[in-house]
Structure formats: structure tokens, C-alpha cells
Design an enzyme around this catalytic site. Structure first.
Site, PDB file in Angstrom:
ATOM      1  N   CYS A  22       0.830  -1.217   0.000  1.00 45.56           N
ATOM      2  CA  CYS A  22       0.000   0.000   0.000  1.00 45.56           C
ATOM      3  C   CYS A  22       0.858   1.259   0.000  1.00 45.56           C
ATOM      4  O   CYS A  22       1.679   1.472   0.900  1.00 45.56           O
ATOM      5  CB  CYS A  22      -0.926  -0.028   1.213  1.00 45.56           C
TER       6      CYS A  22
ATOM      7  N   CYS B 144       0.364   3.466   3.039  1.00 45.60           N
ATOM      8  CA  CYS B 144       1.023   2.874   4.212  1.00 45.60           C
ATOM      9  C   CYS B 144       2.519   3.199   4.212  1.00 45.60           C
ATOM     10  O   CYS B 144       3.107   3.503   5.255  1.00 45.60           O
ATOM     11  CB  CYS B 144       0.807   1.367   4.242  1.00 45.60           C
TER      12      CYS B 144
ATOM     13  N   CYS C 151     -17.694   7.944 -12.037  1.00 43.07           N
ATOM     14  CA  CYS C 151     -18.437   7.261 -10.959  1.00 43.07           C
ATOM     15  C   CYS C 151     -18.989   5.921 -11.432  1.00 43.07           C
ATOM     16  O   CYS C 151     -19.788   5.849 -12.374  1.00 43.07           O
ATOM     17  CB  CYS C 151     -19.565   8.174 -10.472  1.00 43.07           C
TER      18      CYS C 151
ATOM     19  N   CYS D  48     -22.795   5.620 -11.234  1.00 43.63           N
ATOM     20  CA  CYS D  48     -23.445   6.359 -12.321  1.00 43.63           C
ATOM     21  C   CYS D  48     -23.423   5.532 -13.612  1.00 43.63           C
ATOM     22  O   CYS D  48     -24.406   5.511 -14.364  1.00 43.63           O
ATOM     23  CB  CYS D  48     -22.754   7.700 -12.548  1.00 43.63           C
TER      24      CYS D  48
END
Length: 510
Positions: free
Chosen positions: A54, A57, A392, A395
Site C-alpha cells: 500500500c 502505508c 463514478c 453512475c
């Protein structure tokens, strides 16, 4: 490890990451077999749930190491769990993203809501370790008032005197935000040079000490909260991800000064605007922002050119933007004139709009900002509007259903408009009594009204149709179609005549 305080932040972070790489870490590494035995006995411990791959992270790691070293001196433990190695443990702790930080008190977790930089983590956890209101004496007076960016101290003749109850209630509410203390000690009160009852806010910026300007004995919690929240915002400060929420929660508009942080003129440009920020602080919050790092935010505020410095006033509540014309200079004189015009209501917001489509060939009307009032406030029609973002996923999944909805009412466009608007390409005008808080946002405006009804049902065609039929002012019942007469389908009279003729012809054959 006290030498950290003598080093630059960059050097401190480097040493922290180096120590972690060499295994000399003050962060405890926990596993499923050690988690409960390590966490449950602790009155306070911070735990990070992370994944080695990550990026967020990795960025947090050196700050987390530095905070762990500083907090170790205050007997506050800091730990981490590798969720790749311990997936079951992380799932049991409700971890859904990385990094997830949680504060545990005797094994009971709460979400960590503080900053992600070393000094912010330290400050947050120190406040968590203290009671909501700490006792202030001559011994800890000087240290306590400098222990955080914002420290509020109530000086009272007795711990039961007003406004002790109001002050304590506010401290419980904002223990994560500010540091609260109380003193009834005469020597400490004399050292503070105040007369009880008094409330003083000490800050690490701007004026170091500010006393509540009205009789403290009669102050109410809400009044005290508003006063401290206002003092917590500097005259002008750099805005970023760590402190933006403070400004967003304020009722004041936000004035941005976009600057190139690498420019030699940066500090002088901030200093030039500071007197204006101070003059209008009761009405407007001022910030400066890294124009290179947050160039996209400048575009979102309708700053047309990457030309710095640039200045914008934003009404956060209405999401309206007022950028200073970049054709001229951005200096103290033009900035103050712009702020005065804004406060006097003499500025028109800059509204972003996509071009008006040349044709409307799709079943759903493509709305742009320039046409909002004309289309949405057409009193003769009901309007069902989806505000979406191109990126989105929700959407995208709604689009085929929304298109089908448009097709359903395609033959009744004189009574209802099914529309969509790309909300990041088009600003809502001041006439719209709502703002977009997420995607998709779906609103229904009945014909002849200025009322907008939120659609909060599921996104099936059946539910959308039911919602329209329930709230529409116009009669949207589809007219019945009567078939026109044809040779194959004779009218009733003709059929009867042919039938009788057939009988007669049949009789002749017999």
C-alpha cells in the site's frame, strides 16, 4: 532518542525509516497470537492495520515510527498488524482499507480520526491519554499551555463555580480537537495574570493568549464552542488534507491564495495578504495553498490559467466560486477590493458550463449549466434530474436504466423532462436550492414548483417509474391508441352486412 527534536523534520523522518529498516523500531509488530495479550491490558494503544504494498502505508511509515519513539517516552504504545500476513485478524477487526488506524482502550477500539503526520499523531494520542480536562498548577503551567496548537484553560475560584459544567461538557465533546485545563490554584491564577472566572485560549500561532471577552460565569457551551472554534483557525495558514475539514466545518467563506511554493516571493506574498486576512477574519477565513500540488483544485474553483499567485473566494455552503480576474495583478489592493465586493454582494459567481449540445438525440436530455434555469424551472414540465460524474461506477451502472426511463417518457416530453448533468463539468447556479454531496445525486422537481424532492429509492426501473407517477404534477398516463379501420378489419356495420350476404349466398347454393 530525544535528539529527534534537534533535527529537521526531513532528517527525523529519514532516521525513523532507517531505524525501522534496521529492525530498531519502537512500533510493536503484532500477530494473531500476540494481539489480544498485547492490546487488551493497555489503557491506551494505537494500532495500524496495513498492507506492505500500500502506497499510503509506505508514506505513513516514517511518521508512524517517529511518533512511536516520541510516544514511548510518554508510556503510550504504538503497534502495527500486517494484514497480508494476518488476514483473519484484520477481518475480525473490521478493516476495509489501508492503512486503518484504531485507538484501543483496554481492548475496546475506536476509529483514529487524527492527522497522518508525526506531530499530529503525537498530539492526538497525548490528548487521548489525558482526562478531558486536566488540572493546571504552577508546576505544569508553562508546559501545559504550549502542549498543543490550541489549549483552553478555565481559571476558577472553585471547581464547582460557573462555567465549570459548560467548560467540562465542551471538553468532552472536543477532546480530540483541543487541549483543556482547569485551575483553582491562586498561585497559578496569579501567574496567568487573570481574575476568576476567566477562560483563556493559548495558541502556537497568531496571538499567544486570548481571554474570553464577555463575563465567563454566564457563558453557554455553544457560545464557548463557537469562540474556540474561531480562534482555532489562524489568520492565514497553509491548507491541506490535514486541516481542510476545519475550514469546511466553518460557516465562513474560504479565501484561497494560490502560490508557487518554490517561488522566492512566496513568503512576501503571504505577508502582503496577512493584514487583509486579519482585518476581515470575523467574516472570511483566509488560506494559502500549493498551486503546483493542487492545480486541479484551482481548476475546480474556476481559475482558468496556471498563473500564480491567484485568488478565489468560495462560498462553501453554496459551492459558489468567485475567482479574481487573472488579467490583472493579484496583490493586497486587488485582493481587498475583491473581498469587499464579495461581502457587499456585488460579485457574480463564476459558473462552469459545458457547451450547449447542438442536438439532443438521446432519450435523456443532456443538461449543461448555462441551460439549468431554462430547462429545470420550466413550470409546464415535471423534471427528473440525475447529477453524475463520468468516473463514478454507480453512475455508469445507472445509465442504461436511466436511458430506459427516458425512452419510456419519450412520447410525453411536453409534460416531463428526464435529464442528466455532468456535475464536475457544470456548476449549479445560485437558483438551485441544493448542492451535490455525492454521485449520483437524483432530484425531482414537480411542474409549477421550485421544490426539489430527493430520490432515495433503489435504482430499478420499476422504482423510478413509481416515484415519477407518485410525485408528478402533470398527468403522465399514456393515451390509449384506437386502431384505424382497414380492409382486413371492417367496421362493425360492414361485418354484419357481409355476414348476412354470405348467408343468402349459402341459401342459394342449397
Amino acid at each position: 532518542m530525544r535528539f529527534h527534536s534537534l533535527l529537521s523534520p526531513a532528517a527525523a523522518l529519514f532516521l525513523a525509516s532507517l531505524a525501522a529498516a534496521e529492525g530498531d523500531s519502537d512500533v510493536l509488530s503484532l500477530t494473531a497470537s500476540t494481539f489480544e495479550s498485547s492490546v487488551n491490558p493497555e489503557p491506551l494503544i494505537l494500532v495500524e492495520f496495513f498492507a506492505p504494498w500500500c502506497g499510503h502505508c509506505k508514506a505513513l511509515a516514517p511518521h508512524y515510527e517517529e511518533a512511536a519513539t516520541a510516544l514511548k517516552e510518554k508510556n503510550i504504545k504504538v503497534a502495527k498488524v500486517d494484514c497480508v500476513e494476518e488476514p483473519d485478524l484484520c477481518q475480525a477487526q473490521g478493516v476495509q482499507g489501508y492503512p486503518t488506524l484504531k485507538v484501543f482502550r483496554n481492548g475496546t477500539p475506536t476509529e483514529y480520526s487524527g492527522p497522518r503526520k508525526a506531530d499530529g499523531i503525537i498530539s492526538y494520542m497525548v490528548k487521548q491519554s489525558l482526562p478531558a480536562v486536566s488540572e493546571v498548577t504552577t508546576t505544569n503551567f508553562e508546559e501545559f499551555k504550549k502542549a498543543d496548537r490550541v489549549v483552553a484553560v478555565a481559571y476558577l475560584a472553585s471547581s464547582t463555580d460557573a462555567p465549570a459544567a459548560e467548560f467540562s461538557a465542551l471538553a468532552e465533546k472536543h477532546r480530540d480537537d483541543y487541549l483543556f485545563g482547569i485551575s483553582t490554584d491562586k498561585d497559578t491564577i496569579a501567574l496567568a495574570d487573570v481574575k476568576p472566572p476567566s477562560i483563556v485560549v493559548y495558541r502556537s500561532f497568531d496571538e499567544p493568549a486570548t481571554t474570553y471577552p464577555f463575563p465567563a460565569a454566564s457563558v453557554k457551551e455553544a457560545e464557548l464552542e463557537e469562540w474556540i472554534n474561531d480562534l482555532a483557525i489562524p489568520v492565514i495558514d497553509e491548507v491541506n488534507g490535514d486541516n481542510y475539514a476545519t475550514y469546511a466545518q466553518s460557516s465562513k467563506p474560504l479565501a484561497y491564495l494560490f502560490l508557487d511554493p518554490s517561488s522566492e516571493k512566496k513568503d512576501a506574498q503571504i505577508a502582503e495578504i496577512r493584514p487583509i486576512a486579519s482585518k476581515y477574519k470575523s467574516k472570511v477565513n483566509f488560506v494559502w495553498i500549493d498551486a503546483i500540488k493542487f492545480g486541479d483544485h484551482a481548476k475546480a474553483l474556476n481559475v482558468l490559467e496556471a498563473k500564480w499567485p491567484a485568488f478565489v473566494v468560495q462560498d462553501l455552503g453554496k459551492q459558489l466560486k468567485y475567482p479574481l480576474d487573472q488579467a490583472g495583478e493579484t496583490n493586497a489592493e486587488t485582493v481587498e477590493a475583491w473581498v469587499v465586493k464579495y461581502l457587499d454582494g456585488k460579485l457574480e459567481p463564476a459558473l462552469k458550463s459545458a457547451p450547449i449540445p447542438e442536438t439532443q438525440d438521446e432519450p435523456v436530455f443532456t443538461l449543461v449549466g448555462k441551460q439549468f434555469d431554462e430547462v429545470v424551472f420550466d413550470d409546464s414540465k415535471d423534471v427528473f434530474l440525475e447529477l453524475y460524474a463520468t468516473w463514478c461506477g454507480h453512475c455508469k451502472r445507472l445509465k442504461p436504466t436511466w436511458d430506459t426511463l427516458g425512452e419510456t417518457y419519450a412520447d410525453r416530453k411536453d409534460k416531463i423532462t428526464i435529464a442528466k448533468m455532468e456535475a464536475q463539468e457544470n456548476d449549479l447556479p445560485p437558483s438551485a436550492p441544493f448542492r451535490v454531496g455525492g454521485f449520483p445525486t437524483i432530484k425531482f422537481k414537480p411542474a409549477g414548483t421550485r421544490e426539489f424532492i430527493d430520490y432515495e429509492g433503489d435504482r430499478t426501473l420499476e422504482s423510478l417509474l413509481e416515484f415519477v407517477e407518485t410525485h408528478a404534477k402533470n398527468n403522465l398516463t399514456k393515451p390509449k391508441v384506437v386502431p384505424a379501420p382497414t380492409d382486413e378489419a371492417p367496421l362493425e356495420g360492414e361485418a354484419k352486412e357481409k355476414k348476412e350476404t354470405s348467408k343468402e349466398e349459402g341459401h342459394d347454393e342449397l
